[in-house]
Design a protein around this motif. Structure first.
Motif, PDB file in Angstrom:
ATOM      1  N   THR A 212      41.387 -86.559  68.381  1.00  0.00           N
ATOM      2  CA  THR A 212      42.569 -87.360  68.023  1.00  0.00           C
ATOM      3  C   THR A 212      43.818 -86.508  67.873  1.00  0.00           C
ATOM      4  O   THR A 212      44.932 -87.034  67.860  1.00  0.00           O
ATOM      5  N   VAL A 213      43.656 -85.186  67.741  1.00  0.00           N
ATOM      6  CA  VAL A 213      44.807 -84.290  67.616  1.00  0.00           C
ATOM      7  C   VAL A 213      45.384 -84.055  69.012  1.00  0.00           C
ATOM      8  O   VAL A 213      44.664 -83.634  69.925  1.00  0.00           O
ATOM      9  N   PRO A 214      46.674 -84.308  69.226  1.00  0.00           N
ATOM     10  CA  PRO A 214      47.245 -84.168  70.570  1.00  0.00           C
ATOM     11  C   PRO A 214      47.361 -82.705  70.996  1.00  0.00           C
ATOM     12  O   PRO A 214      47.397 -81.795  70.165  1.00  0.00           O
ATOM     13  N   ALA A 215      47.407 -82.498  72.312  1.00  0.00           N
ATOM     14  CA  ALA A 215      47.672 -81.157  72.835  1.00  0.00           C
ATOM     15  C   ALA A 215      49.169 -80.883  72.708  1.00  0.00           C
ATOM     16  O   ALA A 215      49.980 -81.814  72.814  1.00  0.00           O
ATOM     17  N   PRO A 216      49.605 -79.625  72.499  1.00  0.00           N
ATOM     18  CA  PRO A 216      48.793 -78.414  72.341  1.00  0.00           C
ATOM     19  C   PRO A 216      48.366 -78.148  70.890  1.00  0.00           C
ATOM     20  O   PRO A 216      47.829 -77.080  70.598  1.00  0.00           O
ATOM     21  N   ALA A 217      48.640 -79.093  69.998  1.00  0.00           N
ATOM     22  CA  ALA A 217      48.308 -78.877  68.588  1.00  0.00           C
ATOM     23  C   ALA A 217      46.807 -78.669  68.379  1.00  0.00           C
ATOM     24  O   ALA A 217      46.398 -77.911  67.501  1.00  0.00           O
ATOM     25  N   LEU A 218      45.982 -79.334  69.191  1.00  0.00           N
ATOM     26  CA  LEU A 218      44.542 -79.191  69.037  1.00  0.00           C
ATOM     27  C   LEU A 218      44.098 -77.770  69.350  1.00  0.00           C
ATOM     28  O   LEU A 218      43.316 -77.167  68.599  1.00  0.00           O
ATOM     29  N   GLN A 219      44.606 -77.217  70.445  1.00  0.00           N
ATOM     30  CA  GLN A 219      44.273 -75.832  70.776  1.00  0.00           C
ATOM     31  C   GLN A 219      44.694 -74.902  69.648  1.00  0.00           C
ATOM     32  O   GLN A 219      43.933 -74.007  69.247  1.00  0.00           O
ATOM     33  N   ASP A 220      45.882 -75.106  69.115  1.00  0.00           N
ATOM     34  CA  ASP A 220      46.384 -74.276  68.024  1.00  0.00           C
ATOM     35  C   ASP A 220      45.512 -74.394  66.776  1.00  0.00           C
ATOM     36  O   ASP A 220      45.220 -73.393  66.109  1.00  0.00           O
ATOM     37  N   THR A 221      45.057 -75.611  66.458  1.00  0.00           N
ATOM     38  CA  THR A 221      44.188 -75.837  65.293  1.00  0.00           C
ATOM     39  C   THR A 221      42.888 -75.067  65.431  1.00  0.00           C
ATOM     40  O   THR A 221      42.423 -74.419  64.477  1.00  0.00           O
ATOM     41  N   LEU A 222      42.292 -75.114  66.610  1.00  0.00           N
ATOM     42  CA  LEU A 222      41.027 -74.428  66.846  1.00  0.00           C
ATOM     43  C   LEU A 222      41.185 -72.917  66.777  1.00  0.00           C
ATOM     44  O   LEU A 222      40.369 -72.219  66.166  1.00  0.00           O
ATOM     45  N   VAL A 223      42.232 -72.416  67.384  1.00  0.00           N
ATOM     46  CA  VAL A 223      42.483 -70.976  67.388  1.00  0.00           C
ATOM     47  C   VAL A 223      42.696 -70.467  65.962  1.00  0.00           C
ATOM     48  O   VAL A 223      42.117 -69.447  65.554  1.00  0.00           O
ATOM     49  N   LYS A 224      43.479 -71.165  65.181  1.00  0.00           N
ATOM     50  CA  LYS A 224      43.755 -70.733  63.811  1.00  0.00           C
ATOM     51  C   LYS A 224      42.490 -70.757  62.948  1.00  0.00           C
ATOM     52  O   LYS A 224      42.295 -69.886  62.091  1.00  0.00           O
ATOM     53  N   ALA A 225      41.629 -71.746  63.170  1.00  0.00           N
ATOM     54  CA  ALA A 225      40.393 -71.844  62.388  1.00  0.00           C
ATOM     55  C   ALA A 225      39.483 -70.650  62.668  1.00  0.00           C
ATOM     56  O   ALA A 225      38.934 -70.042  61.742  1.00  0.00           O
ATOM     57  N   VAL A 226      39.323 -70.293  63.948  1.00  0.00           N
ATOM     58  CA  VAL A 226      38.462 -69.160  64.301  1.00  0.00           C
ATOM     59  C   VAL A 226      39.078 -67.861  63.797  1.00  0.00           C
ATOM     60  O   VAL A 226      38.377 -67.007  63.242  1.00  0.00           O
ATOM     61  N   ARG A 227      40.379 -67.707  63.979  1.00  0.00           N
ATOM     62  CA  ARG A 227      41.046 -66.491  63.479  1.00  0.00           C
ATOM     63  C   ARG A 227      40.820 -66.321  61.976  1.00  0.00           C
ATOM     64  O   ARG A 227      40.515 -65.221  61.500  1.00  0.00           O
ATOM     65  N   ARG A 228      40.996 -67.408  61.241  1.00  0.00           N
ATOM     66  CA  ARG A 228      40.886 -67.341  59.784  1.00  0.00           C
ATOM     67  C   ARG A 228      39.473 -66.937  59.355  1.00  0.00           C
ATOM     68  O   ARG A 228      39.292 -66.101  58.467  1.00  0.00           O
ATOM     69  N   LEU A 229      38.472 -67.539  59.984  1.00  0.00           N
ATOM     70  CA  LEU A 229      37.102 -67.193  59.648  1.00  0.00           C
ATOM     71  C   LEU A 229      36.786 -65.759  60.075  1.00  0.00           C
ATOM     72  O   LEU A 229      36.138 -65.010  59.335  1.00  0.00           O
ATOM     73  N   ARG A 230      37.265 -65.366  61.253  1.00  0.00           N
ATOM     74  CA  ARG A 230      36.973 -64.028  61.757  1.00  0.00           C
ATOM     75  C   ARG A 230      37.631 -62.940  60.898  1.00  0.00           C
ATOM     76  O   ARG A 230      37.074 -61.851  60.720  1.00  0.00           O
ATOM     77  N   GLU A 231      38.795 -63.224  60.317  1.00  0.00           N
ATOM     78  CA  GLU A 231      39.448 -62.260  59.430  1.00  0.00           C
ATOM     79  C   GLU A 231      38.576 -61.931  58.222  1.00  0.00           C
ATOM     80  O   GLU A 231      38.544 -60.793  57.753  1.00  0.00           O
ATOM     81  N   LYS A 232      37.872 -62.949  57.714  1.00  0.00           N
ATOM     82  CA  LYS A 232      37.073 -62.763  56.501  1.00  0.00           C
ATOM     83  C   LYS A 232      35.624 -62.410  56.815  1.00  0.00           C
ATOM     84  O   LYS A 232      34.937 -61.814  55.977  1.00  0.00           O
ATOM     85  N   ARG A 233      35.146 -62.801  57.975  1.00  0.00           N
ATOM     86  CA  ARG A 233      33.786 -62.483  58.408  1.00  0.00           C
ATOM     87  C   ARG A 233      33.853 -61.895  59.822  1.00  0.00           C
ATOM     88  O   ARG A 233      33.594 -62.571  60.820  1.00  0.00           O
TER      89      ARG A 233
END
Length: 380
Positions: free
Chosen positions: A254-275
């Protein structure tokens, strides 16, 4: 009339005697946290059956918090030599939904193993009332030389347990088992991850995997609310997981492009920073079996697949490693796998578990941090 009263009295006496022949054990009074499948199990909860510790109540959306009160993926392990096992419990919500039976929404499931370690499912007589009751027995395992067995009790997928007791034969041995100390697989996802629409709790794909991998699989499926927000990602990062799974595309389309790509990238980055070293599985939208007949479904599916693929490629270009993909093709969506075109039947849950099992067994055998690039997602 007198004869009727005598018969009724005999029945009541029989019921009372049967009740007196059971000894009851309450997980809340075990002296330690018996709950399996929880993150941060040592932390305080409003109720021991809630999936998240109370300290997260004010940091996440109220909808996610309310869903976290449901006991999806949680189990209680115990051992007994009783030939009868009875579970009585109370719930805070309705017993069933239009597309999911009471046995999945609100029911229990009990498994054990025979002397060769093979899985044994126990059938129950059950009733759903103000107090729900599941009764198992008489238990006489075909391939077993002993009456003392370890059991795993699976809790409801879409309801909130407020009280629970386990009854066994008077004089029988009984003990609650301590939770597994293995690093868990942590699955963050949608209603499909939470368990919709399995016919009974053990048929949710996370619970199937727990049995097949012999490893805790934490279910952080939040029906309709897997939006990859940073507050939830931070909760995941607090867990020393063996693998993280992101399976949110059926909500995120339901999240429109390119916001969806940005949401996914930020989520992985955030988790990868801590783990930095923990493997992360990114799962495609499973697809809509009715897409060939409904243009809107085709477009939503295509948007989700293309957005995740673009996010994945961007993360690879940024040098983020340790990512794995569960592809659309790996799941192999078919019409018979769903209840109403979206949520999984037991067949669908088994197919999901099959796909995850193949991938996770490879990941768990490898050193963390390797990136596997498989064939590209279907985008049309």
């Amino acid at each position: 009339m007198k004869k009727y009263l005598l018969i009724l009295s005999a029945i009541l006496i029989s019921v009372l005697c049967q009740a007196q022949q059971l000894e009851w054990y309450n997980p809340e009074k075990a002296g330690f946290n018996v709950m399996q499948g929880q993150i941060l199990p040592s932390e305080q909860r409003e109720c021991i059956y809630h999936r998240l510790p109370v300290r997260f109540k004010d940091s996440i959306r109220s909808r996610v918090w309310n869903l976290s009160k449901m006991s999806a993926g949680e189990t209680i392990c115990f051992s007994t030599d009783s030939r009868t096992i009875k579970v009585k419990y109370t719930l805070s919500r309705g017993h069933s939904m239009a597309h999911m039976p009471a046995t999945g929404v609100s029911g229990m499931d009990l498994y054990t193993r025979d002397k060769d370690g093979k899985e044994v499912w126990l059938k129950a007589n059950y009733s759903f009332k103000d107090t729900c009751v599941y009764t198992y027995g008489p238990i006489e395992l075909e391939n077993s030389d002993d009456r003392y067995h370890s059991y795993t009790l699976y809790l409801p997928l879409y309801n909130e347990v407020s009280f629970l007791e386990i009854g066994v034969d008077e004089g029988a041995k009984f003990r609650f088992e301590t939770p597994s100390q293995s690093r868990p697989v942590v699955a963050y996802g949608t209603s499909i991850c939470q368990g919709a629409c399995a016919s009974r709790p053990a048929m949710a794909w996370t619970n199937i995997l727990q049995r097949r991998l012999d490893r805790t699989v934490v279910n952080l499926g939040f029906s309709g609310n897997c939006m990859m927000e940073k507050e939830v990602i931070d909760i995941l990062a607090e867990v020393d997981a063996a693998v993280y799974i992101f399976d949110g595309m059926p909500n995120l389309f339901t999240v429109p492009a390119p916001a969806l790509q940005d949401t996914l990238v930020k989520a992985v980055r955030r988790l990868r920073e801590k783990r930095p070293d923990t493997p992360i599985v990114l799962t495609d939208h499973c697809g809509y079996p009715h897409g060939k007949a409904v243009k809107k479904a085709r477009e939503e599916e295509k948007h989700a697949l293309e957005s995740l693929e673009a996010a994945y490629r961007q993360l690879l270009d940024e040098g983020i490693d340790g990512m794995y993909r569960l592809r659309y093709e790996d799941i192999g969506m078919q019409a018979e796998m769903t209840v109403e075109g979206i949520h999984m039947s037991d067949y669908g849950m088994t197919a999901y578990a099959d796909a995850y099992e193949r991938l996770l067994k490879k990941i768990l055998k490898k050193s963390p941090g390797r990136t596997v690039v498989s064939k590209r997602s279907r985008t049309n």
